[in-house]
Enzyme design. Structure first.
Site, short mmCIF file in Angstrom:
data_model
loop_
_atom_site.label_atom_id
_atom_site.label_comp_id
_atom_site.label_asym_id
_atom_site.label_seq_id
_atom_site.Cartn_x
_atom_site.Cartn_y
_atom_site.Cartn_z
NE ARG A 268 14.79 -6.54 -34.83
CZ ARG A 268 14.54 -5.23 -34.87
NH1 ARG A 268 13.96 -4.63 -33.86
NH2 ARG A 268 14.89 -4.52 -35.93
CB CYS B 237 9.14 -3.35 -39.24
SG CYS B 237 10.00 -4.62 -40.18
CG ASP C 194 19.16 -7.10 -42.74
OD1 ASP C 194 20.40 -7.00 -42.70
OD2 ASP C 194 18.49 -7.70 -41.87
NE ARG D 140 21.45 -4.44 -39.31
CZ ARG D 140 20.27 -5.02 -39.11
NH1 ARG D 140 19.72 -5.75 -40.06
NH2 ARG D 140 19.64 -4.88 -37.99
CG HIS E 227 -2.20 -0.80 0.91
ND1 HIS E 227 -2.90 -1.48 1.87
CD2 HIS E 227 -2.86 -1.00 -0.25
CE1 HIS E 227 -3.94 -2.06 1.30
NE2 HIS E 227 -3.94 -1.79 0.03
C1 PEP Z 1 15.48 -4.95 -40.81
O1 PEP Z 1 16.40 -5.57 -41.33
O2 PEP Z 1 15.16 -3.80 -41.14
C2 PEP Z 1 14.71 -5.56 -39.74
C3 PEP Z 1 13.57 -5.05 -39.32
O3 PEP Z 1 15.20 -6.67 -39.13
P1 PEP Z 1 16.50 -6.70 -38.19
O4 PEP Z 1 16.91 -5.29 -37.89
O5 PEP Z 1 16.12 -7.47 -37.00
O6 PEP Z 1 17.49 -7.41 -39.06
MG MG Z 2 16.62 -7.72 -41.04
#
Ligand code: PEP
Ligand code: MG
Length: 553
Positions: free
Chosen positions: A295, A500, A453, A463, A188
């Site tokens: 993910r 995404c 990607d 990346r 509480h």
């Molecule tokens: C992407 O590659 O943009 C993606 C959403 O997947 P991750 O970043 O998990 O590779």
């Molecule tokens: Mg990806």
């Protein structure tokens, strides 16, 4: 600087000088009384005083925290009047001949132990209420005045524990935050602190010594941390964090519950990306329309073998249930390249980023793929669950996925296992998938563009390679042309197109993505409301075709 970890009770940051609070405790002696009726009378008088104190606290709490939480003191009143609590005390006095203090203390302790031993954390936390009532009665019997915690300047209280009644008086005593060594986040005390919007942390292993008095402390209720004796730089950092959080909170107040609609009326879905279960809570708190990218790799980490179908099912079901009917897009296992675990048995490849990753790995391991699909179909019986396939690059990939899917559904049905509908999505993250996105859209339910990607494979830039930073152009025309192509191809077949990748959260790009016709943006939970604000401010008509045409001229 020393820092301690505890449990966050209320998210907020407070900086101030410490006031150490130590409750004066009465040591209870046991003795037999000569007049049992007189002793009973003494107890009833104490109970009456306690009742009027609780009444006063109730009125105070209504002003501080409102009626709902003030009811805590009504609960204390009811607990004090509880038949078995009272009859235990009365029995010890009238039959045992003990003094009232002893009777109250023994009864209080046995009720405290009873609540503590319960499995349910809520019931366990009720032990603190019993302690509060017991202490109140003992203080009254011992003639100890109610202690008030106050300070001349805004201060932070550090204590072993705080009772609900001590907590409700804090704000009027100039106290801006507190941290306790004991306590639980469902007590509480914690409920009151949240209503009082008081940054607070409980269960922190601090040794409460008088020399803490007057030292500077920071309570970081976001991370459940306490910092003692921070330097100027750290305080500045915390002030920035506070300003940042306040800005987000203001957004939250302004934009939570609103729709993501542009000024000229186009609705955009704003979903959340999730990489662990806690992100689902964050997504809900930030008003996500759904989970656009779950993910699923995290379930496979920190173990030395594949999770079973049931392990996966439990996690997916929990996510679907938490989202209460809102869509959860579960990405099929995306391993390979830099995502490796010993037990995956990935081959040694000269160039793993161009090798056996994402869907290619799953198509090579139908046992692993099917276990995950089965879990997804089963979880879909408990919410709206979709699946998203990573690294698809050919029509052949899509056909092989369909075949395994059909087999899986057939097997589940034959086994009589309840399943739900699972919408099929393709993650567009290779240039090849972009070029054939019409063919992929035709047979899928939706397309989602993984720009992280897609950018690396389009620009041929790792990346993770910081040497590429100077070459990387986030507003690369090739990427935008690709996105436009995917959106148009999806729309040709009346399918939804989402982004995404991280690009979806870049507010400087929202306008153009919306103008290109994107249906859904999926971003980290903390970016949902800033993105909603951005979307609401867009007038697609004003952007004009010219901006889009620039991409082709
Ligand atoms: C992407 O590659 O943009 C993606 C959403 O997947 P991750 O970043 O998990 O590779
Ligand atoms: Mg990806």
């Amino acid at each position: 600087m020393t820092d301690y970890n505890g449990k966050s009770v209320f998210k907020g940051i407070a900086i101030g000088k410490i006031t150490v609070y130590k409750r004066t405790s009465v040591s209870v002696k046991s003795y037999t009384v000569s007049d049992r009726y007189e002793e009973l009378e003494r107890f009833y008088c104490a109970k009456e005083t306690a009742a009027s104190q609780l009444d006063e606290l109730y009125t105070l709490a209504i002003n501080e925290v409102g009626g709902e939480d003030a009811a805590i003191f009504m609960i204390h009143m009811m607990m004090m009047e509880d038949f078995s609590f009272l009859s235990s005390i009365e029995h010890l006095i009238s039959d045992g001949g003990f003094n009232a203090e002893y009777a109250v203390s023994v009864t209080g302790q046995s009720f405290f132990d009873m609540f503590q031993s319960m499995d349910d954390p809520y019931m366990q936390a009720r032990s603190a209420d019993v302690k509060d009532i017991t202490t109140r009665l003992l203080d009254i019997l011992g003639g100890i005045k109610e202690q008030k915690i106050s300070s001349d300047e805004p201060a932070i209280v550090i204590a072993d524990e705080l009772s609900p009644s001590e907590t409700v008086r804090l704000a009027s005593g100039n106290i801006i935050a507190f941290a306790t060594a004991g306590g639980s986040a469902s007590s509480h005390t914690a409920i009151l602190a949240r209503s009082m919007k008081m940054p607070s942390v409980v269960g922190a292993p601090i040794e409460i010594t008088p020399d803490l008095n007057g030292k500077t402390a920071v309570i970081d209720g976001y991370d459940g941390k306490i910092y003692i004796d921070p330097d100027e730089r750290f305080i500045a950092l915390m002030l920035r964090k506070q300003a940042d959080e306040e800005r987000k909170f203001a957004l939250l107040l302004e934009f939570r519950g609103k729709e993501n609609i542009t000024a000229d009326g186009r609705k955009i879905d704003i979903f959340a990306n999730a990489g662990r279960m806690a992100d689902i809570d964050d997504a809900l708190e930030n008003d996500a329309g759904g989970i656009g990218l779950f993910r699923s790799e995290f379930i496979y980490l920190s173990r030395d073998n594949f999770p079973t179908e049931n392990d996966l099912f439990e996690v997916y079901k929990a996510a679907a249930e938490k989202m209460r009917g809102k869509e959860v897009v579960i990405r099929a296992l995306d391993v390979g390249a830099d995502r490796r675990m010993e037990y995956y048995g990935l081959p040694n490849e000269r160039n793993p980023a161009l090798g056996c990753r994402g869907i290619r790995y799953l198509l090579n391991r139908p046992d692993i793929f099917k276990a995950q699909l089965r879990a997804i179909y089963r979880a879909a019986a408990f919410g709206q669950v979709s699946v998203l396939y990573p690294m698809v690059s050919t029509v052949v990939d899509a056909g092989r996925i369909r075949k395994i899917n059909d087999e899986t559904v057939g097997e589940l049905k034959a086994e009589g296992i309840p399943i739900g509908d699972v919408r099929q999505g393709i993650l567009i993250e290779t240039p090849s998938a972009v070029i054939i996105s019409d063919l992929l859209a035709r047979d899928a339910d939706f397309l989602s563009i993984g720009t992280n990607d897609l950018a690396q494979y389009t620009m041929v830039m790792d990346r993770e390679n910081s040497l590429m930073n100077d070459f990387f152009d986030p507003i690369n025309i090739s990427l935008f042309r690709m996105i436009k192509m995917v959106i148009d191809n999806a729309h040709r077949y009346k399918k939804r197109a989402a982004v995404c990748g991280e690009m979806a959260a870049d507010l400087s790009l929202t306008k153009i993505l919306v103008a290109m016709g994107i249906d859904q943006l999926s971003v980290v939970p903390s970016e949902i409301l800033p993105l909603r604000k951005e979307v609401c401010g867009i007038n697609i008509g004003e952007i004009g075709d010219e901006t889009l045409q620039q991409l082709w001229t």
